[in-house]
Design an enzyme around this catalytic site. Structure first.
Site, PDB file in Angstrom:
ATOM      1  N   SER A 190      44.286  44.740  43.289  1.00 19.82           N
ATOM      2  CA  SER A 190      44.405  45.052  41.850  1.00 19.82           C
ATOM      3  C   SER A 190      45.844  43.555  41.688  1.00 19.82           C
ATOM      4  O   SER A 190      45.704  42.590  41.767  1.00 19.82           O
ATOM      5  CB  SER A 190      44.329  45.963  41.613  1.00 19.82           C
ATOM      6  OG  SER A 190      44.475  46.723  40.626  1.00 19.82           O
ATOM      7  N   ASP A 351      33.453  47.968  37.925  1.00 17.31           N
ATOM      8  CA  ASP A 351      34.814  47.218  38.080  1.00 17.31           C
ATOM      9  C   ASP A 351      35.417  46.099  37.172  1.00 17.31           C
ATOM     10  O   ASP A 351      33.676  45.744  36.449  1.00 17.31           O
ATOM     11  CB  ASP A 351      35.757  46.859  39.090  1.00 17.31           C
ATOM     12  CG  ASP A 351      37.171  46.440  39.190  1.00 17.31           C
ATOM     13  OD1 ASP A 351      37.392  47.069  38.654  1.00 17.31           O
ATOM     14  OD2 ASP A 351      37.361  45.810  39.871  1.00 17.31           O
ATOM     15  N   HIS A 381      36.536  49.910  41.624  1.00 20.05           N
ATOM     16  CA  HIS A 381      37.535  49.860  42.038  1.00 20.05           C
ATOM     17  C   HIS A 381      38.931  50.780  42.604  1.00 20.05           C
ATOM     18  O   HIS A 381      39.042  51.315  42.467  1.00 20.05           O
ATOM     19  CB  HIS A 381      38.364  49.249  40.354  1.00 20.05           C
ATOM     20  CG  HIS A 381      39.697  48.810  40.601  1.00 20.05           C
ATOM     21  ND1 HIS A 381      40.382  47.407  39.808  1.00 20.05           N
ATOM     22  CD2 HIS A 381      41.335  49.705  40.403  1.00 20.05           C
ATOM     23  CE1 HIS A 381      41.496  47.259  40.332  1.00 20.05           C
ATOM     24  NE2 HIS A 381      41.725  48.559  40.507  1.00 20.05           N
TER      25      HIS A 381
END
Length: 414
Positions: A190, A351, A381
């Protein structure tokens, strides 16, 4: 009578929690039972903070400080208890790190410099202790888990500078840690994937005597704040409660150094693409997020994007115009991606950041970079994160993690 009343109250409470926590999952989600529990936890978390907001305790994005962990140098990290990996705290370039050295590692071992996620704002190296430990164990490399400084107190470029300083130091002085400086890679998930991409990009362009990075591993990375209405943002905005376009925009605003007390307002503006002028949207930078670079099946959203009628915000644009196109902030905005090391990219089907990963993969390949693209069918995610000693580690995450460690081992064999 009292017992019956308590049982009734308990039943109502359980049903209420179940109703609040229930999340309709999109068709195709892998491991739906575990995923339903995880999403329920996030949904209840969000519900609690909506109640807090209603009671006047502040909005979620405006009270982010209450969720920031406090890193300390006291005590052993949790993974030290296993005993098969030497785990210790240290400081490199004055940045706190946790170092993981497998007992079977060579005297001069390859190394993996790891940057945690959390929107640049949340999380610490300790929070990703388990992930770093398992990377060290699976790849037999020395892992450096970096606890970079975070916004709101330390916005861009401080986090990426911390990560760069640690990586440069390891490349220059790795022998102090039993590291083969010719076999060092970077990675993260991320926001950590953003930092890893920025570090790799910067080091690849520096004219110095540092050895080049051996690889980079980018797990569902956030790579641009230029267009938050790409098809993946539109289709997955409300699909999974863990990350929406607006929350991602809020994290971006904090990372850019905008007023934390106005984060909710900035999140709305950025998520609606009203943070950039029409002129910059017609510039060369728009080519880097062109949907034509995506696989055909992803070039148009399956859902209808909400209409935006308000004009772009001149005030916000004036504050961020030089940041949002900076490749150290948005690696996708780099005009030159040549010379980067072999790259592993993990994109998740459900995501909002899916298209960032797909766009970067295509642009890297076009620049002649060796890319291993892992598309996580049924993934979301955060699916690679391990919960409750792996009991809640979903199948899509297991596959993605194994794919990334296999990539690292294959690169290091060459």
């Amino acid at each position: 009578m009292i017992l019956k009343g308590l049982l009734a109250l308990l039943t109502i409470l359980i049903v209420g929690v179940a109703i609040i926590g229930y999340t309709p999952l999109p068709e195709g989600i892998h491991d739906p039972y575990r995923t339903q529990v995880l999403m329920g936890m996030f949904k209840i978390f969000n519900f609690v903070h909506k109640v807090r907001e209603y009671l006047g305790y502040g909005k979620f994005l405006n009270t982010v400080r209450t969720f920031q962990g406090k890193f300390t140098l006291e005590g052993d990290p949790s993974s030290a208890k296993y005993g098969d990996i030497q785990v210790k705290r240290d400081r490199i370039a004055n940045v706190p790190v946790i170092i993981y050295r497998p007992s079977t590692a060579a005297e001069l071992s390859p190394a993996f410099v790891y940057f945690h996620g959390g929107g640049w704002v949340l999380g610490t190296a300790d929070d990703m202790d388990g992930v770093a430990y398992h990377f060290a164990k699976a790849t037999n490399t020395v892992v450096f888990n970096v606890d970079y400084r975070r916004p709101p107190d330390f916005p861009f470029p401080v986090p990426v500078q911390d990560c760069l300083e640690v990586t440069r130091y390891i490349l220059r002085h790795g022998n102090k840690y039993g590291v083969d400086v010719n076999k060092v890679g970077v990675g993260g998930e991320s926001a950590g994937g953003n930092l890893a991409a920025a570090v790799a990009l910067s080091i690849s362009k520096e004219k110095s005597d540092l050895p080049p990075l051996k690889f980079q591993v980018l797990t569902y990375p956030a790579l641009q704040a230029f267009d938050l209405r790409l098809p993946s943002y539109v289709d997955n905005n409300t699909t999974m409660p863990i990350l929406s376009a607006r929350v991602m925009a809020g994290f971006y605003s904090l990372y850019m150094g905008l007023d934390e007390n106005k984060t909710d307002n900035y999140a709305t503006i950025i998520s609606e693409n009203r943070h950039l002028s029409p002129q910059i949207r017609e510039s060369k930078f728009s080519d880097y997020v062109n949907v034509k670079l995506l696989p055909k099946m992803f070039r148009a959203p399956n859902k209808t994007a909400s209409e935006v009628t308000a004009p772009f915000d001149v005030n916000v644009f004036s504050k961020i115009k030089h940041i949002v196109t900076n490749p150290l902030f948005s690696p996708l905005m780099s005009s030159d991606l040549t010379g980067l090391p072999p790259t592993f990219i993990h994109a998740c089907e459900f995501d909002v950041l899916r298209d960032d990963a797909l766009l970067y993969s295509k642009r890297l390949q076009d620049a002649g970079v060796r890319v291993k693209m892992h598309y996580g069918h049924g993934g979301f995610h955060g699916d690679t994160l391990r919960f409750f000693n792996d009991f809640m580690w979903v199948q899509s995450g297991r596959v993605g993690f194994t794919s990334s460690t296999d990539f690292i081992k294959s690169v290091l064999r060459n």
